[in-house]
Design an enzyme around this catalytic site. Structure first.
Site, mmCIF file in Angstrom:
data_model
loop_
_atom_site.group_PDB
_atom_site.id
_atom_site.type_symbol
_atom_site.label_atom_id
_atom_site.label_comp_id
_atom_site.label_asym_id
_atom_site.label_seq_id
_atom_site.Cartn_x
_atom_site.Cartn_y
_atom_site.Cartn_z
ATOM 1 N N TYR A 47 -43.403 -2.296 5.430
ATOM 2 C CA TYR A 47 -42.427 -3.084 5.008
ATOM 3 C C TYR A 47 -43.206 -4.164 4.055
ATOM 4 O O TYR A 47 -44.198 -4.550 4.367
ATOM 5 C CB TYR A 47 -41.837 -3.840 5.999
ATOM 6 C CG TYR A 47 -40.893 -2.983 6.981
ATOM 7 C CD1 TYR A 47 -39.669 -2.818 6.738
ATOM 8 C CD2 TYR A 47 -41.464 -2.133 8.126
ATOM 9 C CE1 TYR A 47 -38.654 -2.184 7.577
ATOM 10 C CE2 TYR A 47 -40.624 -1.267 8.778
ATOM 11 C CZ TYR A 47 -39.242 -1.316 8.626
ATOM 12 O OH TYR A 47 -38.381 -0.646 9.358
ATOM 13 N N TYR B 146 -44.425 4.852 10.726
ATOM 14 C CA TYR B 146 -45.259 3.725 10.818
ATOM 15 C C TYR B 146 -45.881 3.378 12.333
ATOM 16 O O TYR B 146 -44.985 3.506 13.132
ATOM 17 C CB TYR B 146 -44.975 2.309 9.966
ATOM 18 C CG TYR B 146 -43.663 1.759 10.544
ATOM 19 C CD1 TYR B 146 -43.662 0.881 11.515
ATOM 20 C CD2 TYR B 146 -42.490 2.142 9.983
ATOM 21 C CE1 TYR B 146 -42.426 0.352 11.959
ATOM 22 C CE2 TYR B 146 -41.433 1.549 10.500
ATOM 23 C CZ TYR B 146 -41.466 0.536 11.555
ATOM 24 O OH TYR B 146 -40.446 -0.158 11.980
ATOM 25 N N ARG C 115 -43.219 4.833 14.854
ATOM 26 C CA ARG C 115 -41.978 4.976 14.840
ATOM 27 C C ARG C 115 -41.581 5.936 13.988
ATOM 28 O O ARG C 115 -42.102 6.421 12.848
ATOM 29 C CB ARG C 115 -41.406 3.694 14.285
ATOM 30 C CG ARG C 115 -41.493 2.280 14.974
ATOM 31 C CD ARG C 115 -40.259 2.169 16.039
ATOM 32 N NE ARG C 115 -39.281 2.840 16.310
ATOM 33 C CZ ARG C 115 -37.977 2.771 15.885
ATOM 34 N NH1 ARG C 115 -37.585 1.690 15.079
ATOM 35 N NH2 ARG C 115 -36.956 3.515 16.284
ATOM 36 N N HIS D 185 -37.037 5.866 9.601
ATOM 37 C CA HIS D 185 -35.807 5.277 9.752
ATOM 38 C C HIS D 185 -35.195 4.343 8.663
ATOM 39 O O HIS D 185 -36.326 3.793 8.112
ATOM 40 C CB HIS D 185 -35.438 4.767 11.171
ATOM 41 C CG HIS D 185 -36.407 3.587 11.396
ATOM 42 N ND1 HIS D 185 -37.689 3.801 11.739
ATOM 43 C CD2 HIS D 185 -36.084 2.169 11.257
ATOM 44 C CE1 HIS D 185 -38.284 2.495 11.793
ATOM 45 N NE2 HIS D 185 -37.240 1.588 11.455
ATOM 46 N N HIS E 285 -32.669 1.259 8.563
ATOM 47 C CA HIS E 285 -31.798 0.302 9.217
ATOM 48 C C HIS E 285 -30.654 -0.070 8.426
ATOM 49 O O HIS E 285 -30.458 -0.091 7.362
ATOM 50 C CB HIS E 285 -32.500 -1.319 9.413
ATOM 51 C CG HIS E 285 -33.616 -1.133 10.153
ATOM 52 N ND1 HIS E 285 -33.990 -1.504 11.409
ATOM 53 C CD2 HIS E 285 -35.258 -0.745 9.848
ATOM 54 C CE1 HIS E 285 -34.979 -1.512 11.788
ATOM 55 N NE2 HIS E 285 -35.688 -1.150 10.946
#
Lengths: 196, 282
Positions: B142, B181, B191, B194, B196
């Site tokens: 991110y 990640y 994780r 995905h 959000h």
């Protein structure tokens, strides 16, 4: 009134820690410009079950204007500084504090208790929580409010803001533990994110 | 408590170093399995399926101090809660739905189209409402100062998009498939990939934030966030479907994902099916 839900809702998931560059936006917490006539500050701290401030939570509010009108105006994301849209979003800061500039909500029905509707999101919180913050004035309206009157006095207190000397409102959120904020289930299914 | 909030926000997903040393994926697997087995037994004994995540899901350590301990209090929505904020095209530019054109060059990774419909629990389209997405880049990073995963940042990818649903409740994004990640819930915690999603309905009570996952991800059984939804059918509702008809030749893979909000509690009029788009012309 439609209570016959036919499709099963999509489950919620945590907002995670990294919403920071997606959900916050310019003037997101300013429902109108600070210092405008009638404007007040709504502020508070979000706490976890250990009493520590939660630095990665984000709150949204949705409310009527000071006359109790529900507005249907766009412009919540690109604010012009004049249009009151009723919606605001505030990420809490490193100290767990959130702030909105807004107006005192009016009652949407004559004699009703005025409140602001709140949605709470956070890392570690698997689904959004709904709650309300009521204005502390008008004891008569508060006494006959259907939600407040269904709560015992200790829990009821968690939904009523304090009036500050400068005319603003202070209202803290406790996700867990002593003074745990009352969170709401509108579905009545018992599975709307119920605590297990 | 193993997940006290750090005094500084430098490591938002961190657990204390001591806990990190001892808690492995195997430990978490055992906890997740025990909760899943207990749920399966309850179902067999006639319990109702759980359609939402558990707010208290101990394998997701960060939930320990952040779930209410009292049952959610049933309330009938009051007038303001039966309406939603209005969003219009003045709030969102059309180009914001393409996450691959926000910079000067092409982002790295697998270009994808993600489209679907936002419907309420009665199957009615949610028109003219805001959809917001955010995600990691193709390397699982991110653009956020607290994300210190040593994977490359992509100067041509921020990972943020918005759109307003069409009259049929449809949304469509062009983006890059996010990477898996690591996070610090426990040792070797990763994780699944995905995106959000943040959604509004026609009523504030329909507000939801969730995550869309990709089919066939091997990390599903290992992920406490995904597994906090203990019911397999409910979990499956977060997984998009690969759609070769949506895939565009020489350009992008297509995924479909419909989102169902709760049922409407308000009496609807036909005009409302048009959503708030008309407000743009006030």
């Amino acid at each position: 009134m439609s209570n016959s839900t036919k499709l099963v809702p999509t489950p919620g998931q945590t907002v995670g820690p990294f919403y920071g560059y997606a959900l916050p936006y310019n003037k997101d917490r300013e429902l109108l410009a600070p210092g405008s006539p009638g404007s007040i500050r709504l502020q508070g701290t979000v706490y976890d079950g250990a009493g520590h401030p939660v630095p990665d939570a984000i709150l949204e509010i949705w409310q009527p204007d000071s006359e109790g009108n529900i507005v249907h105006r766009t412009g919540s994301l690109v604010r012009d500084g004049y249009t009151f849209t009723g919606f605001g979003r505030s990420a809490v800061g490193n100290t767990g504090v959130y702030t909105f500039t807004t107006v005192n909500p009016g009652p949407t029905e004559p004699g009703a208790a005025a409140f602001i509707s709140v949605a709470v999101f956070a890392r570690g919180l698997m689904n959004r929580l709904f709650t309300r913050v009521y204005l502390p004035e008008n004891d008569e309206a508060l006494a006959k409010d259907p939600l407040l009157s269904s709560l015992d006095p200790e829990r009821r207190k968690t939904l009523i803001a304090r009036r500050d000397a400068d005319g603003g409102l202070t209202w803290d959120i406790r996700l867990q533990g002593e003074g745990e904020t009352v969170f709401l289930d509108f579905e009545g299914t018992g599975t709307g994110g119920a605590a297990q | 408590m193993s997940d006290a909030v750090p005094a500084t926000p430098a490591a938002p997903t961190a657990v204390p170093a001591e806990a990190r040393r001892v808690e492995t994926q195997q430990d978490l697997d055992a906890e997740i399995k025990a909760l899943g087995d207990a749920y399966a037994r309850a179902l067999k004994d006639g319990a109702a399926p759980e359609t939402q995540p558990r707010l208290d899901f101990p394998p997701y350590r960060s939930s320990l101090l952040r779930h209410p301990t009292k049952s959610l209090h049933h309330a009938d929505p009051e007038t303001i809660e039966l309406y939603s904020p209005a969003f219009g095209h003045q709030d969102v530019h059309e180009l914001e739905s393409d996450l691959t054109i926000q910079h000067n060059g092409e982002p790295l990774g697998e270009r994808i189209i993600v489209q679907g419909k936002v419907l309420d629990g009665d199957g009615r389209p949610v028109a003219g409402q805001l959809v917001e997405i955010w995600q990691a880049n193709s390397s699982g990073r991110y653009i956020h100062k607290r994300d210190q995963h040593p994977a490359p940042l992509d100067p041509n990818f921020t990972g943020v998009g918005r759109c307003i649903t069409g009259p049929d409740g449809s949304y469509r994004f062009v983006t890059i498939k996010p990477g898996a990640y690591p996070w610090k819930n426990h040792l070797n915690a990763w994780r699944p990939a995905h995106i959000h999603f943040s959604l509004f309905g026609q009523e504030f009570t329909q507000r939801i934030v969730t995550q869309m996952y990709f089919p066939g991800d091997q990390l599903f059984p290992l992920d406490p966030i995904y597994q906090s939804i203990v019911d397999q059918d409910a979990r499956d509702r977060l997984v998009a479907t690969y759609d070769h008809d949506l895939t565009q030749p020489e350009w992008a893979l297509g995924y479909n994902w419909d989102i169902i909000l709760t049922g409407s509690k308000r009496t609807w009029t036909e005009n409302e099916a048009l959503g708030a788009e008309g407000d743009d012309h006030e």
